[in-house]
Structure formats: C-alpha cells, structure tokens
Design a protein around this motif. Structure first.
Motif, PDB file in Angstrom:
ATOM      1  N   SER A  10      20.941-112.296   2.351  1.00 30.14           N
ATOM      2  CA  SER A  10      22.350-112.226   2.736  1.00 30.14           C
ATOM      3  C   SER A  10      23.189-112.992   1.723  1.00 30.14           C
ATOM      4  O   SER A  10      22.690-113.864   1.005  1.00 30.14           O
ATOM      5  CB  SER A  10      22.569-112.833   4.131  1.00 30.14           C
ATOM      6  N   SER A  11      24.488-112.673   1.682  1.00 26.38           N
ATOM      7  CA  SER A  11      25.391-113.411   0.797  1.00 26.38           C
ATOM      8  C   SER A  11      26.806-113.303   1.349  1.00 26.38           C
ATOM      9  O   SER A  11      27.084-112.487   2.219  1.00 26.38           O
ATOM     10  CB  SER A  11      25.340-112.845  -0.630  1.00 26.38           C
ATOM     11  N   GLY A  12      27.680-114.156   0.854  1.00 28.18           N
ATOM     12  CA  GLY A  12      29.078-114.106   1.270  1.00 28.18           C
ATOM     13  C   GLY A  12      29.572-115.432   1.814  1.00 28.18           C
ATOM     14  O   GLY A  12      28.887-116.465   1.776  1.00 28.18           O
ATOM     15  N   GLU A  13      30.793-115.384   2.325  1.00 22.13           N
ATOM     16  CA  GLU A  13      31.476-116.597   2.770  1.00 22.13           C
ATOM     17  C   GLU A  13      30.722-117.316   3.881  1.00 22.13           C
ATOM     18  O   GLU A  13      30.611-118.552   3.885  1.00 22.13           O
ATOM     19  CB  GLU A  13      32.884-116.251   3.245  1.00 22.13           C
ATOM     20  N   GLN A  14      30.191-116.567   4.862  1.00 18.94           N
ATOM     21  CA  GLN A  14      29.506-117.216   5.973  1.00 18.94           C
ATOM     22  C   GLN A  14      28.235-117.923   5.517  1.00 18.94           C
ATOM     23  O   GLN A  14      27.869-118.966   6.076  1.00 18.94           O
ATOM     24  CB  GLN A  14      29.194-116.193   7.076  1.00 18.94           C
ATOM     25  N   VAL A  15      27.586-117.389   4.499  1.00 20.85           N
ATOM     26  CA  VAL A  15      26.413-118.067   3.950  1.00 20.85           C
ATOM     27  C   VAL A  15      26.838-119.376   3.289  1.00 20.85           C
ATOM     28  O   VAL A  15      26.152-120.404   3.402  1.00 20.85           O
ATOM     29  CB  VAL A  15      25.658-117.167   2.944  1.00 20.85           C
ATOM     30  N   ARG A  16      27.992-119.361   2.621  1.00 21.30           N
ATOM     31  CA  ARG A  16      28.522-120.603   2.040  1.00 21.30           C
ATOM     32  C   ARG A  16      28.758-121.652   3.124  1.00 21.30           C
ATOM     33  O   ARG A  16      28.489-122.833   2.935  1.00 21.30           O
ATOM     34  CB  ARG A  16      29.840-120.336   1.297  1.00 21.30           C
ATOM     35  N   VAL A  17      29.303-121.206   4.262  1.00 21.75           N
ATOM     36  CA  VAL A  17      29.559-122.126   5.374  1.00 21.75           C
ATOM     37  C   VAL A  17      28.244-122.729   5.864  1.00 21.75           C
ATOM     38  O   VAL A  17      28.143-123.942   6.087  1.00 21.75           O
ATOM     39  CB  VAL A  17      30.276-121.404   6.534  1.00 21.75           C
ATOM     40  N   LEU A  20      39.669-104.094  -3.730  1.00 23.48           N
ATOM     41  CA  LEU A  20      39.675-103.508  -5.076  1.00 23.48           C
ATOM     42  C   LEU A  20      39.585-104.582  -6.150  1.00 23.48           C
ATOM     43  O   LEU A  20      38.942-104.379  -7.196  1.00 23.48           O
ATOM     44  CB  LEU A  20      40.946-102.673  -5.262  1.00 23.48           C
ATOM     45  N   ASN A  21      40.223-105.729  -5.920  1.00 22.81           N
ATOM     46  CA  ASN A  21      40.131-106.826  -6.886  1.00 22.81           C
ATOM     47  C   ASN A  21      38.698-107.329  -7.002  1.00 22.81           C
ATOM     48  O   ASN A  21      38.243-107.712  -8.085  1.00 22.81           O
ATOM     49  CB  ASN A  21      41.058-107.978  -6.483  1.00 22.81           C
ATOM     50  N   ARG A  22      37.983-107.315  -5.890  1.00 23.26           N
ATOM     51  CA  ARG A  22      36.582-107.716  -5.937  1.00 23.26           C
ATOM     52  C   ARG A  22      35.748-106.717  -6.736  1.00 23.26           C
ATOM     53  O   ARG A  22      34.814-107.103  -7.449  1.00 23.26           O
ATOM     54  CB  ARG A  22      36.005-107.853  -4.523  1.00 23.26           C
ATOM     55  N   VAL A  23      36.067-105.441  -6.620  1.00 26.22           N
ATOM     56  CA  VAL A  23      35.348-104.416  -7.385  1.00 26.22           C
ATOM     57  C   VAL A  23      35.438-104.713  -8.884  1.00 26.22           C
ATOM     58  O   VAL A  23      34.476-104.531  -9.629  1.00 26.22           O
ATOM     59  CB  VAL A  23      35.906-103.008  -7.079  1.00 26.22           C
ATOM     60  N   GLU A  24      36.603-105.197  -9.317  1.00 23.66           N
ATOM     61  CA  GLU A  24      36.827-105.476 -10.739  1.00 23.66           C
ATOM     62  C   GLU A  24      36.327-106.854 -11.152  1.00 23.66           C
ATOM     63  O   GLU A  24      36.237-107.148 -12.341  1.00 23.66           O
ATOM     64  CB  GLU A  24      38.332-105.374 -11.056  1.00 23.66           C
ATOM     65  N   PRO A  77      30.087-106.863  -6.243  1.00 27.54           N
ATOM     66  CA  PRO A  77      29.637-105.511  -6.597  1.00 27.54           C
ATOM     67  C   PRO A  77      30.763-104.704  -7.238  1.00 27.54           C
ATOM     68  O   PRO A  77      31.946-104.967  -6.990  1.00 27.54           O
ATOM     69  CB  PRO A  77      29.224-104.914  -5.246  1.00 27.54           C
ATOM     70  N   ASN A  78      30.403-103.708  -8.038  1.00 25.59           N
ATOM     71  CA  ASN A  78      31.418-102.972  -8.803  1.00 25.59           C
ATOM     72  C   ASN A  78      31.808-101.632  -8.179  1.00 25.59           C
ATOM     73  O   ASN A  78      32.319-100.752  -8.861  1.00 25.59           O
ATOM     74  CB  ASN A  78      30.958-102.768 -10.245  1.00 25.59           C
ATOM     75  N   GLY A 121      30.015-101.108  -2.277  1.00 19.85           N
ATOM     76  CA  GLY A 121      29.240-102.316  -2.540  1.00 19.85           C
ATOM     77  C   GLY A 121      29.940-103.566  -2.057  1.00 19.85           C
ATOM     78  O   GLY A 121      29.318-104.469  -1.498  1.00 19.85           O
ATOM     79  N   VAL A 122      31.248-103.638  -2.269  1.00 20.94           N
ATOM     80  CA  VAL A 122      32.033-104.795  -1.824  1.00 20.94           C
ATOM     81  C   VAL A 122      32.091-104.858  -0.306  1.00 20.94           C
ATOM     82  O   VAL A 122      31.824-105.886   0.317  1.00 20.94           O
ATOM     83  CB  VAL A 122      33.455-104.751  -2.413  1.00 20.94           C
ATOM     84  N   VAL A 123      32.445-103.729   0.318  1.00 23.26           N
ATOM     85  CA  VAL A 123      32.632-103.712   1.766  1.00 23.26           C
ATOM     86  C   VAL A 123      31.331-103.986   2.506  1.00 23.26           C
ATOM     87  O   VAL A 123      31.306-104.704   3.507  1.00 23.26           O
ATOM     88  CB  VAL A 123      33.243-102.368   2.213  1.00 23.26           C
ATOM     89  N   TYR A 124      30.231-103.422   2.001  1.00 18.07           N
ATOM     90  CA  TYR A 124      28.956-103.565   2.682  1.00 18.07           C
ATOM     91  C   TYR A 124      28.102-104.699   2.123  1.00 18.07           C
ATOM     92  O   TYR A 124      26.947-104.835   2.503  1.00 18.07           O
ATOM     93  CB  TYR A 124      28.179-102.249   2.626  1.00 18.07           C
TER      94      TYR A 124
END
Length: 205
Positions: free
Chosen positions: A36-43, A120-124, A129-130, A134-137
């Motif tokens: 897993s990855s993302g903000e909640q993992v950071r928390v 979209l900013n995350r895609v770039e 993920p690009n 990929g970003v949403v999931y």
C-alpha cells in the motif's frame, strides 16, 4: 474522430472518479498492508515513529520495515500480529471512527475543478503514477477507493468539472494535495506548503 472518442471516454472516466472522490467518505474498514502507499500510510508511519515502533523513512510506502513496525505495535497492544493495518489496528492507532467526508460536493465549482486538477497534476508529477487510472487507484491515495462506494450518481457539475480540468483549467495553482482542515487526521498533510484555499479545502504543493 478516434481522438474525439478518446477525449470523451477519458472525460467520462475522469468524471466518474471525481464523483467517487467527491461523494465517498473515509473508509471505516480500510485495510493497509505491504504494497500500500499514500497519505494514510504516511500517517501510520508517523504515528509508529513518534511512539518508538518505527525508525524508517516516513515516505508513504508500506514496505517490509513498516510491516515489522506494525507487527511490533500489534504485539505490544494485544492485537493479532499480522502486519496488516485493519480496523482494530487503525482504532489502536487512533485513526478510526466516524468516516469524515472527503468530498467536493457542496464546494464551489472552482473547488470541484481544482480537485480534478490535483489528479491531473499528480499524473504529471514524477512522484505519482503517470496515468489518471494509476493516480486514482493508487493504493491508499484516496480512501473512497477502498470503501466500496462505487455506485454514487455522477453529478452534472462533476462532468463539467472533469471537462474543464482536462482542458487545462487549474484553480488549484498546481497543487498535488488537498484536504479539509476541519476533518483531516494526518499531521503530515499540514506540513505541505499551502498554495491557496477554495471553500473548505486547502490545496498544497
């Protein structure tokens, strides 16, 4: 014609995903595990580190070191030491309860577009993920993607917001994160540099 169809399909997929993010609530039964990855993992990592269970990097990536730290925490707190952060472990970490709305519904229209622009900013951005999918999931990135609320209707404003964001409208000022300060449970998210606030959401770099 093929290009027009691709854009239309992308807008539809994007609108559905915005709708999911806009309407869904944080998952009470979310599960985080190795991979897993993302903000909640950071928390999770931040809490474990602050309490002396984890000495690795707070990078939002649930790797083997995080798994061992979770097992250590679970053993010390009378939980099943499986290295998986499910409902019981989330509760012990102080991360459960209520399911605060993580939504753009009721926000100004520019805020809805800004939420789409963040995706979209995350895609770039090289850290994400690009692709839109990929970003949403991306595991752990948006809690609504793990709570099963996939059947909300797509609001007409979400469709328009998706089209505007896809056409390059970015009220977020290039943000790659957003959160509602009234409901945010992550201390890490407050460390992100603020770009601007639209409605109830703070948009950050």
């Amino acid at each position: 014609m093929n290009r027009r169809r691709r854009i239309a399909a992308l807008a539809l997929v994007f609108a559905v995903n915005i709708s999911l993010i806009a309407f869904a609530q944080q998952a009470q039964a979310a599960t985080y595990r190795q991979g897993s990855s993302g903000e909640q993992v950071r928390v999770i990592q931040t809490k474990l580190k602050n309490w002396g269970y984890y000495d690795g990097a707070v990078d939002g990536v649930f790797g083997s070191q995080t798994t061992q730290a979770v097992k250590y925490f679970q053993r010390k707190n009378g939980l099943t030491a499986d290295g998986i952060v499910g409902p019981a472990t989330l509760k012990a970490l102080g991360m459960s309860g209520g399911g605060s709305p993580a939504e753009a519904r009721g926000e100004p229209y520019s805020g809805q577009v800004a939420v789409g622009a963040v995706i979209l900013n995350r895609v770039e951005h090289p850290s994400f993920p690009n692709t839109i999918a990929g970003v949403v999931y991306q595991p752990g990135a948006f809690t609504c993607m793990v709570d099963g609320q996939f059947n909300e209707p797509v609001a007409e404003s979400a469709v328009r917001a998706a089209r505007d964001a896809l056409n390059g409208v970015d009220p977020s000022g290039g943000a790659i994160y957003y959160f509602n300060p009234a409901t945010a449970t992550s201390s890490w998210i407050w460390s992100r540099p603020l770009i601007l606030q639209i409605g109830n959401h703070r948009f950050c770099a």
